[in-house]
Design an enzyme around this catalytic site. Structure first.
Site, PDB file in Angstrom:
ATOM      1  CE  LYS A   1      43.746  42.368  43.845  1.00 51.45           C
ATOM      2  NZ  LYS A   1      42.573  43.162  43.450  1.00 51.45           N
TER       3      LYS A   1
ATOM      4  CB  ALA B   1      41.597  49.057  45.348  1.00 51.65           C
TER       5      ALA B   1
ATOM      6  CG  ASN C   1      35.889  44.537  39.212  1.00 47.28           C
ATOM      7  OD1 ASN C   1      35.020  44.854  38.423  1.00 47.28           O
ATOM      8  ND2 ASN C   1      35.892  43.362  39.799  1.00 47.28           N
ATOM      9  CB  THR C   2      34.131  48.994  41.874  1.00 46.16           C
ATOM     10  OG1 THR C   2      34.395  47.811  42.636  1.00 46.16           O
ATOM     11  CG2 THR C   2      32.767  49.520  42.239  1.00 46.16           C
TER      12      THR C   2
END
Lengths: 66, 260, 260, 260, 260, 66, 66, 66
Positions: free
Chosen positions: B101, B188, B210-211
């Site tokens: 990535k 994102a 992810n977050t």
């Protein structure tokens, strides 16, 4: 001899190989990669490749990231 | 459901790609990864902490069968990103055409990708045989250039990393999709399940986050929610939704009402 | 998931309620109902077509174990709605405190609920022992009055019936939720999976839809999508999403980058 | 109102910049330009049509006192854009540090700016002494690079040229504004008056539009609307709006009601 | 501009109606009222404070030539609203068919209008010869009933009083407008200039606001902004905006580019 | 001699200057700019600068644009 | 006699008219309206209409509102 | 006798019960409900309740709806 490992200047025995360096640093089992003066040292060459004074070394591993 | 995500010749059953950062502990991370149903997970490359001994490595906590997608997070130049990918390849112990990535940010504040440096790094990495998945702004022209540079997929943002703002500009994503010949993965910005479903309904091939999972009060529950939302959005995209109309239309028969 | 929907003392495993109208044939309807995982389905009450003989009835096609929620669609006055509910009760062959979806529209064009007539009918039906689920506009005051009138749940619209516009006014729904003591079910307006997930993320207790599934190119796929989306939205609501921020924050560690 | 727009040392009383394309005739264009109150108007550079003789030139129809902002529309490479600017400078008959609207698109379909070529051309033009106003995507990083390259202002799009979609991504514009040291002018995308007002309320320094006015049923009325909307948005930005709240608060006194 | 607002036979040059509450002092209020250009202002009816002597009354500070629109703010029942209107009529010293803003709220928390009580009061007030302008939720059916009850105009909210959330549901407003035969005035919810412009662009006949101006950091500047925004929105509505398109279209000629 | 003007090949008198070209093309009053072989010919030099065979010339003006 | 004015019980002189009440309350110039026992007392009748014991009176004026 | 069934005027035999009506209409198996002159006739009374001239009857069933 002195060399830079992960950004810090350290004193290392003369004629140390990359494999020796990892042992010297107490790294075992760990899945790590080593860059010497900007070039990756393939695992196959860890036992042969000797370090030289003023080498700049990066020892990295995977960590959590997104 | 016979509807796998194929990137650079690799096949993934799940269209959800998840990160491994920001978890309060490895046990929670592992449970969340399993709940997500993902089979591709991102990892970062960092200097080994020489002072901390024997600390169990991340890899022990990643469920078997999940492929790693090393990222170049933290790099602000094409050169650092390329060096990081080469180290990542070594960490993967070879593997043909390793996945990376590619992420080159402008600075630590805006956290927006630097398109110029990203494109420069992509060209080098493709030449070196990497399977490159670049994180990029939702710029249709830049996305096309990354595809033309040989990237295996292109990953425009929905919103800035960790912002949780969702899909800020579905129009750009739609234009990107209509002009792309490689998979488009939203990377994102997703904050909650409906964001992921909405992205998939636009027709994107996958979602990376992810977050949204690691930062939720209950990461495992949110990971499950995201798994279901990505499946729901994909199915809805393929099922062909009803058109939007200002006025409704009855769902029950108009005739045969009593006393009429 | 031990998170059932409870309405008027009845427990439903699924938080998705689906309609039975507008399907191209009964076989497709049955497959979609099964795919939806719903255990409560709406039906309409209509004059028996005395000319059409032997035509298999709707009920043969509703999967076993699904409860019926008769509606008063087509009624424009409180009186007609009440008469329709009494007939529905008879059709249900008794059953204590029978469930009815109370729907009194203003006219055949706007298709908006008539709050005044709906409230009037609700009071009569509650007095007669019905378990009343009224379809209503997203008016916080009217929703509260319907609750105070004894309705078992209140069902504000997300958008007009069959419009597919999704949740037009999440602000009103939020205010309704914060002031409600009975379940709030979004009825009408959902167009695709992310709409259903978004509704659930607001905290509503369930979602009722018909056209979004029956009108999709592939009703069975969309029914599956909606089942997953409602589960995803519910889980995300309970998991506690991350906050929205204008600026992002890195998901990978800031330190330990090579060459730094 | 003592609140002029200053770009590259030049002062403009109006924060509205308008185009001269797409009008059905010059007379309508002139009336619209006058109604807009703009004192900066964009023009294109094109080969003289050698067959059409004596055809009155555009310049006869541009109200006195309006400055010209030549654009590079139609250019797909940095080189063509630079050549076009040099010709524009000649057409301006000198003038120190001539203004140019730098526009390098990717292709004739997407009509999105090519950031890479735009940045390349900007560097050349700044070196040659032009006052460069680049049209760009709403990419905070690219906008910053254009500023660093010496552009006098940066002009991110609200939406694609002529799309009328308004401000698609106010979040990006906000981030661009918070990081900019030169004027930010929204160029393209505005469809109606409230779009222009919204852009100004975000804090941008000006708005550039063409199609929204020229393509309206009544261009002169729309030009007036845009003039007022830009003023309204600017004033509202400076006046400090009230915060947004989920619950309202009474605007009349709570006490002193009769019979209380 | 020969485009006056006509309500109940009265003509108003401005389509902006403003309130007189929440100002830090009367001088600021007066300046803001003048800046707004409004010729209709709302006032509340309250018990005279018998302890405070000689305190200059509100009326001394309302610019000459502005008509008063007394409201029933603070009333929670139809009866109190009717009594308040009768007192307001007396305060107006007669005047034929006096104007009143009918406002009956549900409670002091939600601050939403109570449709049932509002409709009840409207019928009484119309019968008593008042010119009734009811504040209501954006419910198309209720708005129609208020029109049928003889109200001179209907004033649906954009969002709750003082919330500054803008036009939460433009779809409902559009449906209300398409079915209305009396003027529709958006009352409450406007937070900034673009909100007012957007409302007018939908085709509403006027906008009523108080907090957005009185609560701004600079009420006089915001009043000017609102005056301009309402004019801009009205003009844009009448000018006929361009359609929205996913892809743009060039505003400069496609042919005649150099070197082509 | 032949030259290319605005993308079309045309026959021009020998020894024509840029000013002569414009006159030849019947361009007057018009505010135009001329590029010769990729370089702008400043107005001040229109009267002197002579064209040569196979020149590629661009004669442009402002038109409406956004 | 006692009466309620704007929600408060007050002692008033016997036989007071509405006009007298306003004067008694020191209200002048003010544009006010008066409601007696739920009914508006038109201005024209202020001078005639006499108050009675236990009257409930509202004396109101315009204030700022939205 | 004549009666109205589902909005249409029909001729029915004298003294028909509700049950008889359903049979007469050829309705069997069907899950139906009957309203007579605005009042539901409970299933239990179908066999007893006799129809009268000019009765207004509604015979309904469930159909697909949302």
């Amino acid at each position: 001899m002195r060399a830079t490992v992960n950004g810090e200047s350290v004193e290392l025995p003369e004629g140390l190989t990359v494999a020796g360096l990892l042992q010297h640093l107490g790294i075992r089992g760990e899945r790590v990669a080593v860059e010497r003066n900007g070039e990756v040292v393939r695992r196959a060459r860890h036992a042969e490749e000797k370090l030289a004074p003023d080498d700049v070394l990066e020892v990295v591993a995977f960590v959590g990231g997104g | 459901m016979g509807d796998a995500l194929v990137v650079g010749g690799r096949t993934f059953a799940s269209r959800l790609v998840v990160g491994t950062g920001k978890y309060k502990d490895f046990a929670t991370m592992k449970a969340a990864l399993e709940a997500s149903g993902a089979d591709l997970v991102t990892v970062a490359v960092r200097r080994l902490d020489l002072s901390a001994q024997g600390d169990k490595s991340l890899l022990h906590w990643i469920p078997k069968g999940m492929d790693l997608l090393p990222n170049t997070a933290g790099c602000y130049t094409a050169d650092d990103a390329v060096r990081t990918c080469r180290l990542a390849r070594e960490l993967q112990i070879g593997g043909d055409k390793p996945l990376v990535k590619l992420e080159v940010l402008s600075d630590a504040k805006m956290l927006f990708p630097d398109g110029e440096e990203t494109l420069k790094a992509a060209k080098v990495l493709v030449a070196e045989g990497f399977t490159v998945l670049p994180y990029t702004n939702d710029d249709p022209v830049l996305c096309k250039k990354l595809e033309d540079a040989g990237c295996a997929a292109v990953m425009p943002l929905g919103a800035p990393i960790g912002s949780g703002l969702g899909i800020r500009n579905p129009y750009n994503l739609t234009i990107i999709l209509q002009n792309a010949k490689v998979p488009i993965i939203v990377d994102a910005g997703v904050g909650t399940a409906s964001d992921a479903a909405q992205a998939m309904e636009l027709g994107v091939d996958g979602v990376l986050m992810n977050t949204a999972i690691a930062g939720a009060d209950d990461p495992v529950a949110m990971a499950t929610a995201m798994k279901l939302a990505v499946q729901a959005g994909r199915l809805a995209f393929k099922a062909g939704r009803i058109p939007r109309k200002l006025y409704g239309s009855a769902s029950s028969p108009l005739g045969g009402v009593i006393g009429a």
